[in-house]
Motif scaffolding. Structure first.
Motif, mmCIF file in Angstrom:
data_model
loop_
_atom_site.group_PDB
_atom_site.id
_atom_site.type_symbol
_atom_site.label_atom_id
_atom_site.label_comp_id
_atom_site.label_asym_id
_atom_site.label_seq_id
_atom_site.Cartn_x
_atom_site.Cartn_y
_atom_site.Cartn_z
ATOM 1 N N ARG A 1 -11.587 -3.713 3.754
ATOM 2 C CA ARG A 1 -11.969 -2.361 3.295
ATOM 3 C C ARG A 1 -13.464 -2.216 3.011
ATOM 4 O O ARG A 1 -13.966 -1.108 2.915
ATOM 5 C CB ARG A 1 -11.143 -1.960 2.075
ATOM 6 C CG ARG A 1 -11.416 -2.751 0.824
ATOM 7 C CD ARG A 1 -10.616 -2.195 -0.332
ATOM 8 N NE ARG A 1 -10.669 -3.071 -1.494
ATOM 9 C CZ ARG A 1 -10.024 -2.842 -2.613
ATOM 10 N NH1 ARG A 1 -9.265 -1.773 -2.732
ATOM 11 N NH2 ARG A 1 -10.130 -3.675 -3.623
ATOM 12 N N ARG A 2 -14.144 -3.359 2.814
ATOM 13 C CA ARG A 2 -15.595 -3.287 2.597
ATOM 14 C C ARG A 2 -16.307 -3.921 3.804
ATOM 15 O O ARG A 2 -15.683 -4.180 4.823
ATOM 16 C CB ARG A 2 -15.963 -4.060 1.329
ATOM 17 C CG ARG A 2 -15.391 -3.446 0.067
ATOM 18 C CD ARG A 2 -15.910 -4.175 -1.149
ATOM 19 N NE ARG A 2 -15.368 -5.526 -1.290
ATOM 20 C CZ ARG A 2 -16.002 -6.537 -1.883
ATOM 21 N NH1 ARG A 2 -17.222 -6.347 -2.345
ATOM 22 N NH2 ARG A 2 -15.430 -7.725 -1.994
ATOM 23 N N GLY B 1 -9.177 -9.092 2.342
ATOM 24 C CA GLY B 1 -10.428 -9.795 2.628
ATOM 25 C C GLY B 1 -10.588 -11.053 1.800
ATOM 26 O O GLY B 1 -11.669 -11.640 1.747
ATOM 27 N N GLY B 2 -9.505 -11.495 1.155
ATOM 28 C CA GLY B 2 -9.579 -12.696 0.307
ATOM 29 C C GLY B 2 -9.129 -13.944 1.052
ATOM 30 O O GLY B 2 -8.930 -13.921 2.287
ATOM 31 N N ASP B 3 -8.962 -15.019 0.313
ATOM 32 C CA ASP B 3 -8.535 -16.285 0.927
ATOM 33 C C ASP B 3 -7.166 -16.145 1.584
ATOM 34 O O ASP B 3 -6.914 -16.716 2.646
ATOM 35 C CB ASP B 3 -8.462 -17.391 -0.136
ATOM 36 C CG ASP B 3 -9.835 -17.952 -0.430
ATOM 37 O OD1 ASP B 3 -10.656 -18.025 0.498
ATOM 38 O OD2 ASP B 3 -10.081 -18.316 -1.593
ATOM 39 N N THR B 4 -6.269 -15.396 0.944
ATOM 40 C CA THR B 4 -4.930 -15.245 1.522
ATOM 41 C C THR B 4 -5.020 -14.552 2.873
ATOM 42 O O THR B 4 -4.416 -14.994 3.852
ATOM 43 C CB THR B 4 -4.021 -14.426 0.582
ATOM 44 O OG1 THR B 4 -3.968 -15.085 -0.674
ATOM 45 C CG2 THR B 4 -2.613 -14.280 1.124
ATOM 46 N N LEU C 1 0.808 -1.221 0.000
ATOM 47 C CA LEU C 1 0.000 0.000 0.000
ATOM 48 C C LEU C 1 0.841 1.270 0.000
ATOM 49 O O LEU C 1 0.304 2.356 -0.187
ATOM 50 C CB LEU C 1 -0.948 0.007 1.203
ATOM 51 C CG LEU C 1 -2.112 -0.987 1.133
ATOM 52 C CD1 LEU C 1 -2.918 -0.950 2.426
ATOM 53 C CD2 LEU C 1 -3.014 -0.668 -0.046
ATOM 54 N N ARG D 1 -14.170 -11.308 0.594
ATOM 55 C CA ARG D 1 -14.170 -11.916 -0.731
ATOM 56 C C ARG D 1 -13.857 -13.430 -0.625
ATOM 57 O O ARG D 1 -14.138 -14.187 -1.546
ATOM 58 C CB ARG D 1 -13.085 -11.224 -1.569
ATOM 59 C CG ARG D 1 -12.884 -11.762 -2.947
ATOM 60 C CD ARG D 1 -11.687 -11.090 -3.579
ATOM 61 N NE ARG D 1 -11.960 -9.684 -3.863
ATOM 62 C CZ ARG D 1 -12.497 -9.238 -4.985
ATOM 63 N NH1 ARG D 1 -12.798 -10.067 -5.936
ATOM 64 N NH2 ARG D 1 -12.707 -7.957 -5.165
ATOM 65 N N GLU E 1 -6.449 -16.914 5.416
ATOM 66 C CA GLU E 1 -5.507 -17.988 5.733
ATOM 67 C C GLU E 1 -4.364 -17.442 6.597
ATOM 68 O O GLU E 1 -3.954 -18.061 7.571
ATOM 69 C CB GLU E 1 -4.970 -18.566 4.423
ATOM 70 C CG GLU E 1 -4.418 -19.953 4.562
ATOM 71 C CD GLU E 1 -4.226 -20.607 3.207
ATOM 72 O OE1 GLU E 1 -5.042 -21.431 2.828
ATOM 73 O OE2 GLU E 1 -3.240 -20.266 2.519
HETATM 74 P P1 NDP Z 1 -7.730 -11.624 -3.879
HETATM 75 O O1 NDP Z 1 -7.543 -10.752 -5.061
HETATM 76 O O2 NDP Z 1 -8.740 -12.711 -3.931
HETATM 77 O O3 NDP Z 1 -8.150 -10.713 -2.635
HETATM 78 C C1 NDP Z 1 -7.469 -9.540 -2.354
HETATM 79 C C2 NDP Z 1 -8.169 -8.891 -1.168
HETATM 80 O O4 NDP Z 1 -7.442 -7.716 -0.834
HETATM 81 C C3 NDP Z 1 -9.610 -8.488 -1.451
HETATM 82 O O5 NDP Z 1 -10.412 -8.711 -0.323
HETATM 83 C C4 NDP Z 1 -9.474 -6.996 -1.728
HETATM 84 O O6 NDP Z 1 -10.600 -6.250 -1.350
HETATM 85 C C5 NDP Z 1 -8.324 -6.620 -0.828
HETATM 86 N N1 NDP Z 1 -7.617 -5.457 -1.329
HETATM 87 C C6 NDP Z 1 -7.125 -5.270 -2.572
HETATM 88 N N2 NDP Z 1 -6.533 -4.055 -2.668
HETATM 89 C C7 NDP Z 1 -6.700 -3.484 -1.440
HETATM 90 C C8 NDP Z 1 -6.337 -2.230 -0.923
HETATM 91 N N3 NDP Z 1 -5.698 -1.329 -1.670
HETATM 92 N N4 NDP Z 1 -6.653 -1.947 0.359
HETATM 93 C C9 NDP Z 1 -7.303 -2.864 1.130
HETATM 94 N N5 NDP Z 1 -7.699 -4.067 0.680
HETATM 95 C C10 NDP Z 1 -7.389 -4.371 -0.589
HETATM 96 O O7 NDP Z 1 -6.261 -12.157 -3.504
HETATM 97 P P2 NDP Z 1 -5.824 -13.422 -2.632
HETATM 98 O O8 NDP Z 1 -4.346 -13.353 -2.579
HETATM 99 O O9 NDP Z 1 -6.568 -13.477 -1.369
HETATM 100 O O10 NDP Z 1 -6.245 -14.664 -3.517
HETATM 101 C C11 NDP Z 1 -5.804 -14.782 -4.876
HETATM 102 C C12 NDP Z 1 -6.377 -16.088 -5.458
HETATM 103 O O11 NDP Z 1 -5.752 -17.215 -4.841
HETATM 104 C C13 NDP Z 1 -7.875 -16.252 -5.228
HETATM 105 O O12 NDP Z 1 -8.410 -16.905 -6.353
HETATM 106 C C14 NDP Z 1 -7.939 -17.144 -4.024
HETATM 107 O O13 NDP Z 1 -9.143 -17.896 -3.965
HETATM 108 C C15 NDP Z 1 -6.728 -18.049 -4.237
HETATM 109 N N6 NDP Z 1 -6.212 -18.560 -2.955
HETATM 110 C C16 NDP Z 1 -6.671 -19.753 -2.514
HETATM 111 C C17 NDP Z 1 -6.252 -20.273 -1.310
HETATM 112 C C18 NDP Z 1 -6.784 -21.570 -0.872
HETATM 113 O O14 NDP Z 1 -7.605 -22.128 -1.568
HETATM 114 N N7 NDP Z 1 -6.339 -22.086 0.243
HETATM 115 C C19 NDP Z 1 -5.279 -19.566 -0.456
HETATM 116 C C20 NDP Z 1 -4.864 -18.288 -0.997
HETATM 117 C C21 NDP Z 1 -5.326 -17.817 -2.202
HETATM 118 P P3 NDP Z 1 -11.991 -6.316 -2.168
HETATM 119 O O15 NDP Z 1 -12.597 -7.649 -1.808
HETATM 120 O O16 NDP Z 1 -12.725 -5.154 -1.644
HETATM 121 O O17 NDP Z 1 -11.633 -6.212 -3.617
#
Ligand code: NDP
Ligand code: FAD
Length: 321
Positions: free
Chosen positions: A183-184, A160-163, A124, A188, A166
């Motif tokens: 942030r929301r 807010g994603g899987d990473t 960031l 996700r 995890e």
């Molecule tokens: P993602 O793109 O899925 O999620 C990124 C997250 O970061 C979102 O919640 C997003 O918010 C947030 N974000 C992005 N930019 C900003 C910002 N500037 N400020 C604050 N928050 C921010 O990335 P991941 O690395 O989590 O995952 C990538 C892929 O890998 C996905 O398909 C995931 O399913 C997969 N994965 C699977 C795993 C498993 O199965 N065990 C483990 C890890 C990853 P917003 O939601 O608002 O866009």
């Protein structure tokens, strides 16, 4: 003068590229490796050049600095017969064989290619990040979470994603509390991952929340300044660490239209192999892996790509192509 055609050309310089170079070098294929010159904003050697201690790469029980591990891999590639050029590949033409690879100094041709250009963790660039990067701030909880200075401290994870889910879950093993900034007002992440986070008493989710500054005493990080939507005043939260989990950007800009990429830009490989959709072109490391993202998995897939490329070349030779 006729252009020289390389057996194998490797693009990248992380553990995947160097493992591929070591294997193809030992197989007498005389590989040529383009290691990049600050490609994707990272020094030759890849992501590990941006970190301090590596404690989970087998064979180094005391751990070692990331740049040193990469220097050792580079030296091993050279010793095994690879040639290394410090150049970034600007474009490739995979529409016909031999494949063409263009850098600032010219166009090179090869019978087979290994793509190992990695990915870059998004950051960031908050105020204070330059001072506390690797002194509290990290982009990889699995890599850094066990370090002593994170133990029994409150830690922040952003994403807010899987990473993010995890990593937050993983960090509860060490932290006194994990604060997840989303942030929301929704995650996700997959439902299963959301449930795991919701049920973990050591994770507190802060909805609609953004970090605005990293605070510290000049030596180590001590907290973050944050703002919540609808709340004008900023708050300070004490924290001994901040982990970005806001996604990665695979270094595939130069591959657009040449090889199949998924919707987020990662190279698609045939599951269980290093094969891409182009015969003779293989991919290894983080550029095709958004789940594991570790040095050892990158190295393992570099080995797979090398063995598959070697097999491809010998089959081509047998059939006279
Ligand atoms: P993602 O793109 O899925 O999620 C990124 C997250 O970061 C979102 O919640 C997003 O918010 C947030 N974000 C992005 N930019 C900003 C910002 N500037 N400020 C604050 N928050 C921010 O990335 P991941 O690395 O989590 O995952 C990538 C892929 O890998 C996905 O398909 C995931 O399913 C997969 N994965 C699977 C795993 C498993 O199965 N065990 C483990 C890890 C990853 P917003 O939601 O608002 O866009
Ligand atoms: P990368 O390391 O991503 O390197 C690829 C490199 O290729 C690029 O950086 C660039 O130099 C070069 N390149 C890119 N594009 C081009 C081009 N067009 N032409 C030529 N060259 C190009 N993993 C662990 O196992 N243990 C850890 O402790 C650990 N700590 C980490 C700490 C941090 C801060 C980060 C960001 C990651 C960490 N990781 C760790 C993850 C690990 O670094 C990666 O999984 C691993 O480096 C991926 O290797 P790779 O070979 O796919 O490529």
């Amino acid at each position: 003068m006729e252009n020289k055609i390389e057996n194998i050309l490797i693009i990248g310089s992380g553990p995947a590229a160097h493992t591929a170079a070591i294997y193809t070098g030992r197989a007498n294929l005389n590989p040529l490796l383009f290691e990049g010159f600050l490609a994707g904003g990272v020094a030759a050697g890849g992501q590990l050049t941006t970190t301090t201690e590596i404690e989970n790469f087998p064979g180094f029980p005391e751990g070692l600095p990331g740049p040193e591990l990469m220097d050792r891999m580079r030296a091993q590639s050279l010793r095994c017969g690879a040639r290394i050029e410090t150049e970034t590949v600007n474009s490739v033409d995979l529409s016909k064989r031999p494949f063409a690879v263009t850098t600032d100094s010219g166009t090179f041709y090869a019978k087979s290619l290994i793509l190992a250009t990695g990915a870059t963790a998004k950051r960031l660039n908050l105020p204070g990040e330059d001072v506390y990067w690797q002194r509290g701030i990290s982009a990889c909880a699995v890599c850094d979470g066990a370090l002593p200075f994170f133990r029994n401290r409150p830690l922040v994870v952003i994403g807010g994603g899987d990473t993010a889910c995890e990593e937050a879950t993983y960090l509860t093993k060490f932290a006194s509390m994990v604060h997840l900034f989303v942030r929301r007002d929704v995650l996700r992440a997959s439902k299963a991952m959301q449930k795991r986070v919701a049920e973990n008493p050591k994770i507190q989710i802060h909805w609609n929340t953004a970090a605005t500054e990293v605070l510290g005493d000049g030596k180590k990080m001590t907290g973050v300044r944050l703002v919540t939507k609808g709340n004008v005043s900023e708050q300070i939260l004490e924290a001994g660490g901040l982990f970005y989990a806001i996604g990665h950007v695979p270094n595939t800009e130069f591959l657009q239209g040449q090889v199949n990429l998924d919707e987020t830009g990662y190279i698609k490989t045939v599951p269980g192999t290093a094969k891409t959709n182009v015969l003779g072109v293989f991919a290894a490391g983080d550029v095709q892996d958004k789940v594991y993202r570790q040095a050892i998995t990158a190295a393992g897939s570099g080995c797979m790509a090398a063995l598959e490329a070697e097999r491809f070349l010998s089959e081509e030779e047998e059939t006279g192509h």
